[in-house]
Design a protein around this motif. Sequence first.
Motif, PDB file in Angstrom:
ATOM      1  N   GLN A  91       0.836  -1.199   0.000  1.00  0.00           N
ATOM      2  CA  GLN A  91       0.000   0.000   0.000  1.00  0.00           C
ATOM      3  C   GLN A  91       0.876   1.255   0.000  1.00  0.00           C
ATOM      4  N   ALA A  92       1.934   1.234   0.784  1.00  0.00           N
ATOM      5  CA  ALA A  92       2.851   2.380   0.823  1.00  0.00           C
ATOM      6  C   ALA A  92       3.518   2.577  -0.541  1.00  0.00           C
ATOM      7  N   ARG A 113       2.278   1.692  -3.486  1.00  0.00           N
ATOM      8  CA  ARG A 113       1.276   2.211  -4.415  1.00  0.00           C
ATOM      9  C   ARG A 113       1.037   3.696  -4.211  1.00  0.00           C
ATOM     10  N   GLU A 114       0.980   4.116  -2.963  1.00  0.00           N
ATOM     11  CA  GLU A 114       0.777   5.538  -2.684  1.00  0.00           C
ATOM     12  C   GLU A 114       1.954   6.363  -3.165  1.00  0.00           C
ATOM     13  N   GLU A 115       3.162   5.826  -3.017  1.00  0.00           N
ATOM     14  CA  GLU A 115       4.353   6.533  -3.488  1.00  0.00           C
ATOM     15  C   GLU A 115       4.346   6.651  -5.008  1.00  0.00           C
ATOM     16  N   GLN A 169       1.701   6.662  -6.916  1.00  0.00           N
ATOM     17  CA  GLN A 169       0.653   7.613  -7.275  1.00  0.00           C
ATOM     18  C   GLN A 169       1.153   9.049  -7.151  1.00  0.00           C
ATOM     19  N   SER A 170       1.911   9.325  -6.097  1.00  0.00           N
ATOM     20  CA  SER A 170       2.405  10.684  -5.907  1.00  0.00           C
ATOM     21  C   SER A 170       3.469  11.032  -6.936  1.00  0.00           C
ATOM     22  N   LYS A 180      -7.833   9.976 -12.102  1.00  0.00           N
ATOM     23  CA  LYS A 180      -6.843   9.427 -11.174  1.00  0.00           C
ATOM     24  C   LYS A 180      -5.449   9.736 -11.701  1.00  0.00           C
TER      25      LYS A 180
END
Length: 130
Positions: free
Chosen positions: A44-45, A47-49, A51-52, A80
């Motif tokens: 999850q971390a 994926r968030e990275e 995305q940013s 998105k």
Amino acid sequence: MVKRNSGTSKEDICQNQFTAYVVLAVKRKRQAYIKKKVRDKENQAKREEEQSNFGAEENTVWDRLEVQNEELVAAVQQLKPKARFIVTGYVLKGKTFKELAQETKLTERAAASTYYRSIEKLRIKIEKEK
């Protein structure tokens, strides 16, 4: 009254082996569950990275454009981050789906599919505003 297990009869030995098996099975299952939760959190971390990271480069592209259709820009910004990255890369930068797929860690077909779905969403949003 509780009967104590002396471990001498066949039944007692079988009971001891079964108890040891169950305890070990539960322990391993618990460890696997904890490892899975940790892996999920790490993924999850990541994926968030990712995305940013997509948002940072394309914001400079939007800043350099002359805005002629504000509805379109607003609709694109509502996509998105990964979809916006693919649309801007294909339309504005002229990248191929293969290049975009490598950058986003998708397959070429998934990148193309994301592009076409995003374009359809943009069409729908712009038609609603008219």
